[in-house]
Design a protein around this motif. Structure first.
Motif, mmCIF file in Angstrom:
data_model
loop_
_atom_site.group_PDB
_atom_site.id
_atom_site.type_symbol
_atom_site.label_atom_id
_atom_site.label_comp_id
_atom_site.label_asym_id
_atom_site.label_seq_id
_atom_site.Cartn_x
_atom_site.Cartn_y
_atom_site.Cartn_z
ATOM 1 N N LYS A 262 32.713 40.589 55.202
ATOM 2 C CA LYS A 262 31.670 39.609 54.878
ATOM 3 C C LYS A 262 30.892 40.053 53.641
ATOM 4 N N ALA A 263 30.592 41.323 53.577
ATOM 5 C CA ALA A 263 29.853 41.845 52.424
ATOM 6 C C ALA A 263 30.696 41.731 51.154
ATOM 7 N N LEU A 264 31.981 42.048 51.263
ATOM 8 C CA LEU A 264 32.865 41.966 50.096
ATOM 9 C C LEU A 264 33.022 40.519 49.642
ATOM 10 N N ALA A 265 33.034 39.605 50.600
ATOM 11 C CA ALA A 265 33.115 38.184 50.254
ATOM 12 C C ALA A 265 31.852 37.765 49.497
ATOM 13 N N ASP A 266 30.698 38.255 49.965
ATOM 14 C CA ASP A 266 29.441 37.937 49.281
ATOM 15 C C ASP A 266 29.437 38.456 47.850
ATOM 16 N N SER A 267 30.086 39.589 47.637
ATOM 17 C CA SER A 267 30.083 40.115 46.266
ATOM 18 C C SER A 267 31.294 39.625 45.468
ATOM 19 N N GLY A 268 32.029 38.693 46.036
ATOM 20 C CA GLY A 268 33.067 38.014 45.263
ATOM 21 C C GLY A 268 34.382 38.762 45.108
ATOM 22 N N LEU A 269 34.571 39.815 45.873
ATOM 23 C CA LEU A 269 35.808 40.580 45.728
ATOM 24 C C LEU A 269 36.942 40.061 46.609
#
Ligand SMILES: [Mn+2]
Ligand SMILES: [Mn+2]
Ligand SMILES: [Mn+2]
Ligand SMILES: [Mn+2]
Lengths: 220, 220
Positions: free
Chosen positions: A46-53
């Motif tokens: 979820k965090a990686l999705a938020d940062s666009g990765l």
DNA sequence: TCTTTCTTTTTGACACTTCAAAATAACGTG
DNA sequence: CACGTTATTTTGAAGTGTCAAAAAGAAAGA
């Protein structure tokens, strides 16, 4: 800048994705690969999705975005150049460099990386036969199949050996199962879960299927 | 294993302690040196005291235990060997290796360190003139004073140059202010906060006191 | 000694990464 | 289609390292 934890997740996602191109990587698979519990992966992704990765599809899986792939290739470049450097310049054994590189890949600056690249003469493959991504993100792709999936009676060239099991790499080296070696697959015994191969200029040997899955072959 | 944060605190404590041997290092000083707020240092030092690396006297200060000093010297050994390696093997400039080493010192295994040590021929000083602690914890100690505290009219040898200001190191190199250089202190002007020196085989130059405090001299 | 100033500690909070265990959704089999 | 199995997500908690701001203690002047 991404933390080393993030770099490791992204790198792992890239290699998992290679195994089944185009498909989403299921969360449980990534959890196994990262040796964490599934809930941890959910949080991280979820965090990686938020940062666009990554692109995350709940209850379906995850895949890298273009940006994530770019990062993965940068980390992989560092990892593989470091491995080759450790073997060639510092004389470590190919069976011990993976774990070292797993740490060093996060601590090496672009500048140092460029110097290592130059010192080694801009190499294209690491000590285990994996391609070293170029600084611009290009990677050589080669059609391979695992020894476990090979056909009895055919000849192949060893393209690459999975690098994370030290024990196995030592065994492989002793038997000449190294990138570039020519082999003939003598027979694959489904029942016994074993494959016998003859290695050009060396002896013959028989591997269990799980070991055979660690050896990647290219045609002729 | 100690985290890289812990290693950095311990290393810094060691170098602060060298400045006034025997005394406790006040918390505020460590906070400045680590570029964190004082409360952070209090928290950290309590944890380090619990793990036996430091002795903490509330409201007085902190000092390394024998174990803490051992760790500090190991980290310093890694830092300084890495710096020399970056200069000698990879050809980086002495002005840029400190920041690189600050990261790499936490990622290098004993094995890799030993290989680097051997490759460099078991060196005893880093590129800035600081002694490289031996694996067993021995360090060469040399009586030094700073250029700021030197006496006009006397001759000295540059023993060491503080390594953390890249700009200053570039300036120093241009003027031949490098470890081993012979210099004559021409005059120290208290009012102008300046020191003039003549560098053997090079020109003459004048430094402000804060710069002069970064150059460490040995007699004759 | 009283007061002001400086240093240090305490408190409460946050970001990051992880786990254990409970809740929920999806899947496949009968 | 209902049921049990499996995969995934949620919740609550912990450890590490950090900050801001308030509280407390020590030092220094008046
Ligand atoms: Mn590897
Ligand atoms: Mn890694
Ligand atoms: Mn340094
Ligand atoms: Mn450091």
């Amino acid at each position: 800048m991404p933390s080393s934890t993030v770099e490791d997740y992204i790198k792992r996602l890239y290699t998992e994705q290679q195994q089944a191109p185009g498909e989403l990587v299921p969360m449980g698979r990534l959890a196994d690969a990262m040796a964490v519990v599934p809930g941890t992966v959910t949080t991280m992704i979820k965090a990686l999705a938020d940062s666009g990765l990554v692109e995350y599809e709940p209850r379906a899986g995850v895949r890298l975005t273009a940006g994530g792939e770019r990062l993965a290739l940068h980390v992989l470049r560092r990892h593989r150049l470091v491995e080759l450097f450790l073997v060639r310049t510092l004389g470590l054994d190919w069976s011990e460099v993976h774990d070292e590189a797993e740490e060093l890949e996060h601590a090496i600056s672009e500048k140092v990386l460029d110097r290592i690249d130059a010192l080694l003469g801009h190499p294209t493959v690491d000590p285990h036969g994996s391609p070293i991504p170029r600084a611009n993100g290009e990677v050589a792709r080669e059609e391979t199949l695992t020894l476990a999936a090979s056909h009895a009676g055919r000849s192949y060239r060893i393209a690459r050996v999975a690098d994370s099991e030290s024990q196995f790499l030592q065994y492989a080296e002793r038997h000449g199962l190294v990138p570039g070696a020519q082999i003939d697959v003598e027979n694959t015994d489904e029942a016994a879960e074993a494959v016998s191969v003859r290695i050009a200029g060396r002896g013959q040997c028989t591997l269990g299927m799980s070991a055979a899955r660690r050896i990647f072959l290219a045609s002729v």
